[in-house]
Write an enzyme that holds these catalytic residues in place. Sequence first.
Site, short mmCIF file in Angstrom:
data_model
loop_
_atom_site.label_atom_id
_atom_site.label_comp_id
_atom_site.label_asym_id
_atom_site.label_seq_id
_atom_site.Cartn_x
_atom_site.Cartn_y
_atom_site.Cartn_z
N LYS A 22 0.97 -0.98 0.14
CA LYS A 22 0.18 0.34 -0.12
C LYS A 22 0.87 0.90 -0.55
CE LYS A 22 -2.01 1.44 3.86
NZ LYS A 22 -1.31 2.62 4.22
N ASN A 23 1.49 0.96 0.93
CA ASN A 23 2.68 2.51 1.19
C ASN A 23 4.15 2.65 -0.02
OD1 ASN A 23 1.09 3.46 3.33
ND2 ASN A 23 2.69 2.84 4.69
N ARG A 92 -4.55 10.43 4.91
CA ARG A 92 -3.03 12.24 4.98
C ARG A 92 -2.54 11.10 4.38
NH1 ARG A 92 0.53 13.98 8.03
NH2 ARG A 92 3.02 13.36 7.83
N CYS A 116 -4.78 12.30 12.75
CA CYS A 116 -5.24 11.10 13.03
C CYS A 116 -5.15 9.72 14.64
CB CYS A 116 -5.13 9.89 11.90
SG CYS A 116 -3.16 9.16 12.03
N ARG A 121 -0.03 13.91 12.79
CA ARG A 121 0.82 13.86 11.46
C ARG A 121 1.25 15.33 11.33
NH1 ARG A 121 -0.60 8.72 10.54
NH2 ARG A 121 0.87 9.16 8.75
N PRO A 122 1.54 15.85 11.68
CA PRO A 122 2.42 17.43 11.26
C PRO A 122 2.93 17.36 9.63
CG PRO A 122 4.28 16.52 12.98
CD PRO A 122 2.84 15.73 12.98
N ILE A 123 2.80 18.77 9.02
CA ILE A 123 3.81 18.53 7.55
C ILE A 123 5.00 19.50 7.71
CG2 ILE A 123 1.79 17.46 5.95
CD1 ILE A 123 1.08 21.09 5.93
N LEU A 125 8.16 18.82 7.67
CA LEU A 125 8.87 18.31 7.21
C LEU A 125 8.52 18.79 5.48
CD1 LEU A 125 10.34 15.73 9.26
CD2 LEU A 125 11.25 18.44 9.46
N ASP A 306 4.73 0.16 12.06
CA ASP A 306 3.10 -0.65 11.51
C ASP A 306 3.44 -1.96 11.72
OD1 ASP A 306 3.20 1.23 8.62
OD2 ASP A 306 2.89 2.26 10.70
N VAL A 328 7.72 6.38 17.14
CA VAL A 328 7.14 7.19 15.57
C VAL A 328 6.47 8.12 15.93
CG1 VAL A 328 6.60 6.36 12.90
CG2 VAL A 328 8.91 5.23 14.26
N ARG A 398 -9.12 -0.59 4.30
CA ARG A 398 -7.59 0.02 3.93
C ARG A 398 -6.11 -0.08 3.90
NH1 ARG A 398 -8.03 5.65 7.40
NH2 ARG A 398 -6.11 5.96 5.39
C1 EPZ Z 1 4.25 6.33 5.91
O1 EPZ Z 1 3.65 7.77 6.84
C2 EPZ Z 1 3.52 5.06 6.03
N1 EPZ Z 1 2.13 5.68 5.08
C3 EPZ Z 1 2.88 4.94 7.85
O2 EPZ Z 1 2.40 3.46 7.53
C4 EPZ Z 1 3.84 4.52 8.08
O3 EPZ Z 1 3.15 4.20 9.72
C5 EPZ Z 1 4.79 5.60 8.06
O4 EPZ Z 1 5.62 6.32 7.20
C6 EPZ Z 1 6.23 5.89 9.60
O5 EPZ Z 1 7.16 4.38 8.44
C7 EPZ Z 1 2.37 5.66 3.92
O6 EPZ Z 1 3.55 5.71 3.58
C8 EPZ Z 1 1.20 6.45 3.11
P1 EPZ Z 1 6.19 9.96 8.75
P2 EPZ Z 1 4.32 9.04 6.50
O7 EPZ Z 1 6.37 11.76 7.99
O8 EPZ Z 1 5.05 9.38 5.97
C9 EPZ Z 1 6.86 12.93 11.55
C10 EPZ Z 1 0.14 2.52 7.97
O9 EPZ Z 1 -0.71 2.23 8.63
N2 EPZ Z 1 6.75 14.18 10.75
O10 EPZ Z 1 7.44 8.74 8.38
O11 EPZ Z 1 3.01 10.22 7.53
C11 EPZ Z 1 5.09 12.57 12.23
O12 EPZ Z 1 4.40 13.65 12.62
C12 EPZ Z 1 1.25 3.43 7.33
O13 EPZ Z 1 0.62 2.00 6.81
C13 EPZ Z 1 7.12 15.75 11.25
O14 EPZ Z 1 6.89 15.96 12.74
O15 EPZ Z 1 4.76 8.97 8.41
C14 EPZ Z 1 5.68 11.00 13.25
O16 EPZ Z 1 6.04 10.95 14.29
C15 EPZ Z 1 0.36 4.73 9.28
N3 EPZ Z 1 6.84 16.52 10.47
C16 EPZ Z 1 7.48 10.79 12.38
O17 EPZ Z 1 7.54 11.73 12.01
C17 EPZ Z 1 6.28 16.06 8.88
O18 EPZ Z 1 6.35 16.99 8.77
C18 EPZ Z 1 6.51 9.86 11.52
O19 EPZ Z 1 6.30 9.79 10.01
C19 EPZ Z 1 6.20 14.39 9.29
C20 EPZ Z 1 6.64 13.85 9.96
#
Ligand code: EPZ
Length: 429
Positions: A22-23, A92, A116, A121-123, A125, A306, A328, A398
Amino acid sequence: MDSILIRGGVRLSGRVVVSGAKNAALPAIAAALLTDDEVTISGVPALDDVDTMCELLGNLGVAVSAAPGRIRLRASDAAARPAPYDLVRRMRASFLVAGPLLARFGAARMPMPGGCAIGSRPINLHLKVFTAMGADLATGNGYIEAVAPSTGLRGARVYLDYPSVGATENAMMVGALANGTTVIENAAQEPEVVDLANLLSAMGARVRGAGTGVIKIDGAAELHGAAHTIVPDRIEAGTYMAAAAITGGDVVIDNVVPEHLAAAISKLREAGAAIETQGSSLRVRSSGEIQPLDVKTMPYPGFPTDLQAQFMAILSIARGTSIITETVFENRFMHVDELNRMGARIKIDGRSAVVEGVEALSGAPVRATDLRAGAALVVAALVSRGETEIFGVSHIDRGYESIERKLGALGALIERRADAPEFVVAGAS
Ligand code: EPZ
């Protein structure tokens, strides 16, 4: 709303085939926005999130032709329209279209993705990357807008404070069309990031270092179409490994990349399971007796967040006490209450959960709060005495293709109940 009914106590046996990740599918679909040509993606899992991403691209003017396991996308008529609010709030990963829209059309107007169940889930970065590459940002009315300078986006060196998967993926997609070279430092190393790099390379981008902490992308004036097959889903595979282990089963899992599962294999062996890898297959045998473990989730190649919930389900019947630390996400213990409803003895202590193994779990009506929490409840139900009814199955759908068919084929007593009467947790608001 559907529910899933499981009668526990069956030792799973047989073979199960893992679907495409999926990812990896979600960023690959978004990447089709980067070119006018047709992009064909094979090995795509039949999941609600994939449908949502295709719906989003359709809203942006992309021609999407889906067939079982394969999607053809052509963004020749796409335009930078605002992404629909409800779609982005629903998923997201929708934010993965921001980078391609900005790179291709010079502008991206996105609803701020909501938090969620597992965290805010901030953005920040993602936005740090866009700004570093020259974009101007504006926010208002729940939207964030990024606009490229008239001279186009420029390659930049950007350090990710956290190795964010999504921010790394957006950075690669913007870098693929920027002027000059982009260097992403402290990049995410997940296999799904590598899979996206392989697709971008097939589209004509020059990407080096994917899978390491430093990724370099030389921007191209334009990208062309490609045909790409999605990497297998290591998290689905790990979920079936957990199901085999907890039931004392003997299961062969096909279509895996064993090195993507090194952490899960290592921890499951430590818990007492026998695991053999044979090419793209993996065999899990277990007596059903689980040894306690300490598990700490980390960015790849560490233990994947995950799989945290699914391993908590296994450890809830271990011969001793385990500690699970979630580093995480800040709120990824929503499954604890529901597992305790099934007789587990789990206490949350900050970012850790203390799991005191019990003799047996008992079936109960429980509710999935998020995708992997739902998977954990399925794993727990497979070994529980009596029947478990799991509500909130839409979360599971999902990320898991045909879960009741695949588990049923391994001998599980599982069925989907359409339009189950809504179950409200006693005292729930
Ligand atoms: C991806 O989410 C996956 N989703 C998630 O899988 C997975 O849990 C996650 O990576 C970690 O491996 C997809 O690929 C679609 P991150 P993503 O940005 O990209 C913080 C599932 O169950 N962060 O690596 O959203 C954030 O808050 C899903 O399949 C910031 O602070 O994860 C978190 O604590 C759930 N600022 C950490 O980083 C940002 O701008 C990891 O988030 C972005 C993230």
